[in-house]
Design a protein around this motif. Structure first.
Motif, mmCIF file in Angstrom:
data_model
loop_
_atom_site.group_PDB
_atom_site.id
_atom_site.type_symbol
_atom_site.label_atom_id
_atom_site.label_comp_id
_atom_site.label_asym_id
_atom_site.label_seq_id
_atom_site.Cartn_x
_atom_site.Cartn_y
_atom_site.Cartn_z
ATOM 1 N N ALA A 204 0.827 -1.211 0.000
ATOM 2 C CA ALA A 204 0.000 0.000 0.000
ATOM 3 C C ALA A 204 0.856 1.254 0.000
ATOM 4 C CB ALA A 204 -0.930 -0.007 1.214
ATOM 5 N N LEU A 205 1.995 1.216 0.686
ATOM 6 C CA LEU A 205 2.876 2.392 0.707
ATOM 7 C C LEU A 205 3.411 2.685 -0.690
ATOM 8 C CD1 LEU A 205 4.404 4.607 2.172
ATOM 9 C CD2 LEU A 205 6.172 2.927 2.756
ATOM 10 N N GLY A 206 3.811 1.650 -1.407
ATOM 11 C CA GLY A 206 4.266 1.862 -2.779
ATOM 12 C C GLY A 206 3.183 2.449 -3.657
ATOM 13 N N GLN A 207 1.955 1.930 -3.520
ATOM 14 C CA GLN A 207 0.845 2.461 -4.304
ATOM 15 C C GLN A 207 0.483 3.884 -3.870
ATOM 16 O OE1 GLN A 207 -0.760 1.003 -6.977
ATOM 17 N NE2 GLN A 207 0.951 -0.420 -6.825
ATOM 18 N N ALA A 208 0.606 4.176 -2.574
ATOM 19 C CA ALA A 208 0.309 5.522 -2.082
ATOM 20 C C ALA A 208 1.286 6.538 -2.656
ATOM 21 C CB ALA A 208 0.356 5.544 -0.554
ATOM 22 N N LEU A 209 2.547 6.157 -2.804
ATOM 23 C CA LEU A 209 3.526 7.055 -3.422
ATOM 24 C C LEU A 209 3.152 7.356 -4.870
ATOM 25 C CD1 LEU A 209 6.764 5.449 -1.970
ATOM 26 C CD2 LEU A 209 5.987 7.776 -1.528
ATOM 27 N N ILE A 210 2.703 6.326 -5.591
ATOM 28 C CA ILE A 210 2.248 6.547 -6.969
ATOM 29 C C ILE A 210 1.026 7.466 -6.970
ATOM 30 C CG2 ILE A 210 1.316 5.423 -9.030
ATOM 31 C CD1 ILE A 210 2.913 2.933 -8.236
ATOM 32 N N GLY A 211 0.080 7.204 -6.075
ATOM 33 C CA GLY A 211 -1.112 8.037 -5.995
ATOM 34 C C GLY A 211 -0.794 9.475 -5.649
ATOM 35 N N MET A 212 0.221 9.678 -4.820
ATOM 36 C CA MET A 212 0.628 11.036 -4.446
ATOM 37 C C MET A 212 1.072 11.826 -5.677
ATOM 38 S SD MET A 212 3.975 11.999 -2.175
ATOM 39 C CE MET A 212 5.056 11.443 -3.521
ATOM 40 N N VAL A 213 1.901 11.206 -6.504
ATOM 41 C CA VAL A 213 2.392 11.892 -7.702
ATOM 42 C C VAL A 213 1.257 12.104 -8.701
ATOM 43 C CG1 VAL A 213 3.993 11.752 -9.635
ATOM 44 C CG2 VAL A 213 4.707 10.962 -7.374
ATOM 45 N N VAL A 214 0.428 11.082 -8.891
ATOM 46 C CA VAL A 214 -0.694 11.189 -9.829
ATOM 47 C C VAL A 214 -1.641 12.311 -9.406
ATOM 48 C CG1 VAL A 214 -2.761 10.020 -10.679
ATOM 49 C CG2 VAL A 214 -0.581 8.812 -10.617
ATOM 50 N N ALA A 215 -1.935 12.389 -8.115
ATOM 51 C CA ALA A 215 -2.861 13.402 -7.620
ATOM 52 C C ALA A 215 -2.332 14.809 -7.872
ATOM 53 C CB ALA A 215 -3.115 13.195 -6.128
ATOM 54 N N GLU A 216 -1.037 15.005 -7.657
ATOM 55 C CA GLU A 216 -0.492 16.354 -7.800
ATOM 56 C C GLU A 216 -0.294 16.744 -9.261
ATOM 57 O OE1 GLU A 216 2.850 17.076 -5.352
ATOM 58 O OE2 GLU A 216 1.658 16.986 -3.527
#
Length: 272
Positions: A204-216
């Protein structure tokens, strides 16, 4: 027979060396440092600094990183981005683990909730980002929501699987000694399910990092997303790569911290 003795001794020394490099902290650190040095050398050789728009060398990228740190833009961007990541990951763990336990323990919850998390795993989350933007606008809550959507299903599903795989005889033994449901959950089920839960947290942490970049990059230019967009518009290739590599290194550090916590919790689970 004697002729095979040196070969066996060499094989034994090789196994001891491999165990030393993979099973100890300093051994793993040595392997990672060696791999990093090889990557940096290859990167330096593959880069070209003759034209600013070409793939930069490692030294030019490092110079761009120093400049971004010196003028304060990169630290500020990481601070803004880190707030959304921290809030999103806290929600992922705080909701995902209890929900995974409920899914594993109560069939009604499983039949009601599980299909939605299976949907989140199967469908590219980036396709849902416009919906989040329409509902929440260009807000901090929208960025956190995207991060949660990227990572929560991995915690929920892995937690449910880990709880289901707890040996029934352990639960039956605790019940036979008069343990109540809460005690069975906290002292038997959770310790036994720690490895699976931590695996879900790491994914989940790896996916959250991807989501962080995608969101911004898709919802609102905030934090490192705003910085990347600015640098791209000015064709600062080395600076963009410096920001990207900084995110990668931070992600690796966070994953290493989760792995350390996982090893500690695994030792705790084995003592129960």
């Amino acid at each position: 027979m004697k002729s095979n003795a040196p070969a066996r001794q060499a094989g034994a020394r090789g196994h001891r060396l491999a165990a030393l490099l993979t099973d100890t902290f300093w051994g793993r650190l040595t392997l990672r440092a060696t791999a990093l040095a090889i990557v940096l050398i290859a990167w330096q050789m593959a880069g070209d600094d003759s034209v600013a728009l070409l793939f930069p060398t490692a030294t030019r990228t490092f110079q761009a990183f120093i400049e971004l740190m010196a003028d304060g833009r990169l630290p500020l961007g990481l601070l803004v981005t880190g707030q959304a990541l921290l809030a999103g990951f806290a929600i992922i763990i705080g909701i995902g683990v209890p929900l995974g336990i409920l899914i594993a323990r109560f069939p009604l919850v499983d039949r009601t909730v599980s299909p939605y998390f299976t949907f989140l795993v199967a469908v590219p989350i980036i396709a849902i980002v416009p919906v989040v933007q329409a509902l929440l606008g260009l807000t901090f809550a929208a960025r956190v929501t995207v991060i949660v959507l990227f990572g929560i299903s991995y915690v929920v599903i892995n937690s449910a699987i880990a709880v289901r795989r707890v040996k029934p005889e352990l639960i039956e033994m605790a019940a036979s000694f008069g343990a109540r449901r809460l005690a069975i959950l906290t002292q038997v089920v959770l310790p036994a399910a720690v490895p699976g839960i931590m695996t879900g947290a790491r994914l989940a942490l790896g996916q959250a990092l991807i989501g962080m970049v995608v969101a911004e990059l898709t919802i609102v230019g905030a934090g490192v997303g705003s910085l990347i967009a600015e640098l791209q518009g000015r064709f600062k290739v080395a600076a963009v790569l410096a920001v990207a590599m900084t995110i990668v290194l931070i992600g690796l550090c966070l994953l290493s911290l989760v792995e350390m916590l996982e090893r500690r919790l695994n030792r705790w689970s084995l003592t129960k």
